[in-house]
Design a protein around this motif. Structure first.
Motif, PDB file in Angstrom:
ATOM      1  N   VAL A  25       0.837  -1.205   0.000  1.00 12.95           N
ATOM      2  CA  VAL A  25       0.000   0.000   0.000  1.00 12.95           C
ATOM      3  C   VAL A  25       0.868   1.250   0.000  1.00 12.95           C
ATOM      4  O   VAL A  25       0.642   2.192  -0.765  1.00 12.95           O
ATOM      5  CB  VAL A  25      -0.943   0.007   1.221  1.00 12.95           C
ATOM      6  CG1 VAL A  25      -1.625   1.377   1.373  1.00 12.95           C
ATOM      7  CG2 VAL A  25      -1.993  -1.082   1.089  1.00 12.95           C
ATOM      8  N   LEU A  26       1.893   1.260   0.838  1.00 11.75           N
ATOM      9  CA  LEU A  26       2.744   2.445   0.961  1.00 11.75           C
ATOM     10  C   LEU A  26       3.596   2.662  -0.279  1.00 11.75           C
ATOM     11  O   LEU A  26       3.846   3.804  -0.681  1.00 11.75           O
ATOM     12  CB  LEU A  26       3.641   2.314   2.194  1.00 11.75           C
ATOM     13  CG  LEU A  26       2.924   2.258   3.548  1.00 11.75           C
ATOM     14  CD1 LEU A  26       3.938   2.159   4.683  1.00 11.75           C
ATOM     15  CD2 LEU A  26       2.028   3.460   3.745  1.00 11.75           C
ATOM     16  N   GLU A  27       4.044   1.583  -0.890  1.00  6.72           N
ATOM     17  CA  GLU A  27       4.914   1.705  -2.066  1.00  6.72           C
ATOM     18  C   GLU A  27       4.173   2.245  -3.289  1.00  6.72           C
ATOM     19  O   GLU A  27       4.797   2.656  -4.254  1.00  6.72           O
ATOM     20  CB  GLU A  27       5.567   0.361  -2.378  1.00  6.72           C
ATOM     21  CG  GLU A  27       6.682   0.014  -1.389  1.00  6.72           C
ATOM     22  CD  GLU A  27       7.340  -1.328  -1.687  1.00  6.72           C
ATOM     23  OE1 GLU A  27       6.709  -2.147  -2.385  1.00  6.72           O
ATOM     24  OE2 GLU A  27       8.468  -1.541  -1.201  1.00  6.72           O
ATOM     25  N   GLU A  28       2.843   2.267  -3.226  1.00  7.10           N
ATOM     26  CA  GLU A  28       2.062   2.859  -4.319  1.00  7.10           C
ATOM     27  C   GLU A  28       2.107   4.386  -4.271  1.00  7.10           C
ATOM     28  O   GLU A  28       1.767   5.050  -5.258  1.00  7.10           O
ATOM     29  CB  GLU A  28       0.610   2.388  -4.252  1.00  7.10           C
ATOM     30  CG  GLU A  28       0.427   0.914  -4.587  1.00  7.10           C
ATOM     31  CD  GLU A  28      -1.024   0.474  -4.499  1.00  7.10           C
ATOM     32  OE1 GLU A  28      -1.878   1.332  -4.152  1.00  7.10           O
ATOM     33  OE2 GLU A  28      -1.309  -0.697  -4.770  1.00  7.10           O
ATOM     34  N   GLU A  29       2.520   4.922  -3.133  1.00  7.47           N
ATOM     35  CA  GLU A  29       2.580   6.377  -2.958  1.00  7.47           C
ATOM     36  C   GLU A  29       3.953   6.892  -3.397  1.00  7.47           C
ATOM     37  O   GLU A  29       4.974   6.418  -2.920  1.00  7.47           O
ATOM     38  CB  GLU A  29       2.324   6.751  -1.500  1.00  7.47           C
ATOM     39  CG  GLU A  29       0.986   6.267  -0.963  1.00  7.47           C
ATOM     40  CD  GLU A  29      -0.184   6.908  -1.680  1.00  7.47           C
ATOM     41  OE1 GLU A  29      -0.155   8.138  -1.889  1.00  7.47           O
ATOM     42  OE2 GLU A  29      -1.131   6.168  -2.032  1.00  7.47           O
ATOM     43  N   THR A  30       3.959   7.883  -4.272  1.00  7.52           N
ATOM     44  CA  THR A  30       5.221   8.366  -4.833  1.00  7.52           C
ATOM     45  C   THR A  30       6.032   9.206  -3.838  1.00  7.52           C
ATOM     46  O   THR A  30       7.231   9.402  -4.036  1.00  7.52           O
ATOM     47  CB  THR A  30       4.957   9.226  -6.084  1.00  7.52           C
ATOM     48  OG1 THR A  30       4.083  10.315  -5.737  1.00  7.52           O
ATOM     49  CG2 THR A  30       4.298   8.388  -7.177  1.00  7.52           C
ATOM     50  N   VAL A 113      -5.783  -0.191   5.551  1.00 10.15           N
ATOM     51  CA  VAL A 113      -5.553   0.057   4.124  1.00 10.15           C
ATOM     52  C   VAL A 113      -6.145   1.403   3.715  1.00 10.15           C
ATOM     53  O   VAL A 113      -5.546   2.155   2.935  1.00 10.15           O
ATOM     54  CB  VAL A 113      -6.156  -1.078   3.276  1.00 10.15           C
ATOM     55  CG1 VAL A 113      -6.101  -0.723   1.796  1.00 10.15           C
ATOM     56  CG2 VAL A 113      -5.398  -2.380   3.522  1.00 10.15           C
ATOM     57  N   VAL A 114      -7.311   1.727   4.268  1.00  7.24           N
ATOM     58  CA  VAL A 114      -7.974   2.990   3.946  1.00  7.24           C
ATOM     59  C   VAL A 114      -7.383   4.144   4.747  1.00  7.24           C
ATOM     60  O   VAL A 114      -7.157   5.236   4.221  1.00  7.24           O
ATOM     61  CB  VAL A 114      -9.493   2.892   4.226  1.00  7.24           C
ATOM     62  CG1 VAL A 114     -10.169   4.245   4.027  1.00  7.24           C
ATOM     63  CG2 VAL A 114     -10.129   1.838   3.339  1.00  7.24           C
ATOM     64  N   ASP A 115      -7.117   3.892   6.024  1.00  3.91           N
ATOM     65  CA  ASP A 115      -6.753   4.984   6.940  1.00  3.91           C
ATOM     66  C   ASP A 115      -5.283   5.369   6.932  1.00  3.91           C
ATOM     67  O   ASP A 115      -4.947   6.506   7.259  1.00  3.91           O
ATOM     68  CB  ASP A 115      -7.133   4.599   8.378  1.00  3.91           C
ATOM     69  CG  ASP A 115      -8.631   4.578   8.600  1.00  3.91           C
ATOM     70  OD1 ASP A 115      -9.371   5.073   7.714  1.00  3.91           O
ATOM     71  OD2 ASP A 115      -9.071   4.070   9.645  1.00  3.91           O
ATOM     72  N   ILE A 116      -4.390   4.437   6.584  1.00  4.21           N
ATOM     73  CA  ILE A 116      -2.973   4.684   6.821  1.00  4.21           C
ATOM     74  C   ILE A 116      -2.426   5.871   6.018  1.00  4.21           C
ATOM     75  O   ILE A 116      -1.612   6.652   6.530  1.00  4.21           O
ATOM     76  CB  ILE A 116      -2.121   3.409   6.556  1.00  4.21           C
ATOM     77  CG1 ILE A 116      -0.733   3.570   7.191  1.00  4.21           C
ATOM     78  CG2 ILE A 116      -2.039   3.090   5.077  1.00  4.21           C
ATOM     79  CD1 ILE A 116      -0.736   3.718   8.684  1.00  4.21           C
ATOM     80  N   ALA A 121      -0.514  11.515   6.043  1.00  4.42           N
ATOM     81  CA  ALA A 121      -0.682  12.905   5.614  1.00  4.42           C
ATOM     82  C   ALA A 121      -0.908  13.824   6.816  1.00  4.42           C
ATOM     83  O   ALA A 121      -0.328  14.913   6.895  1.00  4.42           O
ATOM     84  CB  ALA A 121      -1.854  13.020   4.643  1.00  4.42           C
ATOM     85  N   ALA A 122      -1.719  13.370   7.769  1.00  9.09           N
ATOM     86  CA  ALA A 122      -2.023  14.196   8.947  1.00  9.09           C
ATOM     87  C   ALA A 122      -0.789  14.405   9.820  1.00  9.09           C
ATOM     88  O   ALA A 122      -0.464  15.540  10.190  1.00  9.09           O
ATOM     89  CB  ALA A 122      -3.146  13.556   9.760  1.00  9.09           C
TER      90      ALA A 122
END
Length: 217
Positions: A25-30, A113-116, A121-122
């Motif tokens: 999930v995290l690796e999908e974020e650039t 998966v939804v919240d992380i 970001a927060a």
């Protein structure tokens, strides 16, 4: 923490399938870079202290040292690291302990998966994040006032400040409070600082702890 560089993250969980899923999930974020993975508390502590880490995402139940113990040790040496705890349990005592230590995020694993990404970001904005389901549960379970009369302290506040404390007690973020009251986030932040000063509150999450423990709907 919010700059052109990637956010450096440590993830720790003793369940390999969950750890792998979280990594994917995290690796999908650039804008995110995983700099360390651990499957126990001891390795998580060593990884956080030995590497440059912006955020540590920790399972609350791990062998070696649990997430709360890891958070406490890491923050004692590196207070700038933002901690996000992952938990299967809706427990108020553990949540309040996490706030006391200085944990920035509290995420239920069932919604991870939804919240992380929202949590990352927060906390990157130096704000707290609590899974909405956890907030709802805590609101339902909130105990009646224990010891002392919060009215004496709350009387020090203006009407606007009291309203903001009530919203904080409902686990509203700075952004959500600003939207609800039709004011800017900067104005909310200024109110929060003034409230903390009036109530003689200091330390990370001190205002949130006050609101949770002292304010009754």
């Amino acid at each position: 923490m919010m700059n052109s560089e990637k956010i450096k993250i440590l993830i720790a969980d003793d369940h390999p399938i969950f750890l792998k899923g979280l990594q994917e999930v995290l690796e999908e974020e650039t804008n995110i870079k995983i700099v360390c993975k651990a499957n126990n508390g001891t390795d998580a502590i060593n990884g956080a202290l030995d590497r440059e880490v912006d955020i540590a995402i920790l399972d609350i139940d791990m062998p070696g040292a649990n997430g709360l113990q890891v958070a406490e040790k890491v923050l004692a040496t590196k207070p700038a690291v933002a901690i996000i705890l992952l938990t299967m349990h809706k427990a108020k005592d553990a949540f309040l302990k996490a706030l006391e230590i200085g944990v920035s995020g509290y995420v239920l694993k069932e919604n991870a998966v939804v919240d992380i990404i929202h949590a990352i970001a927060a906390v990157s904005r130096h704000q707290s994040y609590i899974s909405p389901e956890m907030s709802s549960y805590l609101l339902q379970q909130r105990n009646r006032l224990r010891g002392g009369n919060p009215g004496d302290q709350l009387e020090l506040l203006t009407v606007s400040e009291k309203k903001i404390v009530q919203l904080i007690a409902r686990y509203k973020s700075t952004r959500e409070i600003a939207e609800e009251l039709f004011i800017s986030e900067k104005t909310v932040s200024n109110h929060r600082m003034n409230i903390a000063k009036k109530l003689n509150l200091s330390g990370k999450n001190s205002l949130l702890r006050f609101a949770i423990e002292k304010v009754n709907d």
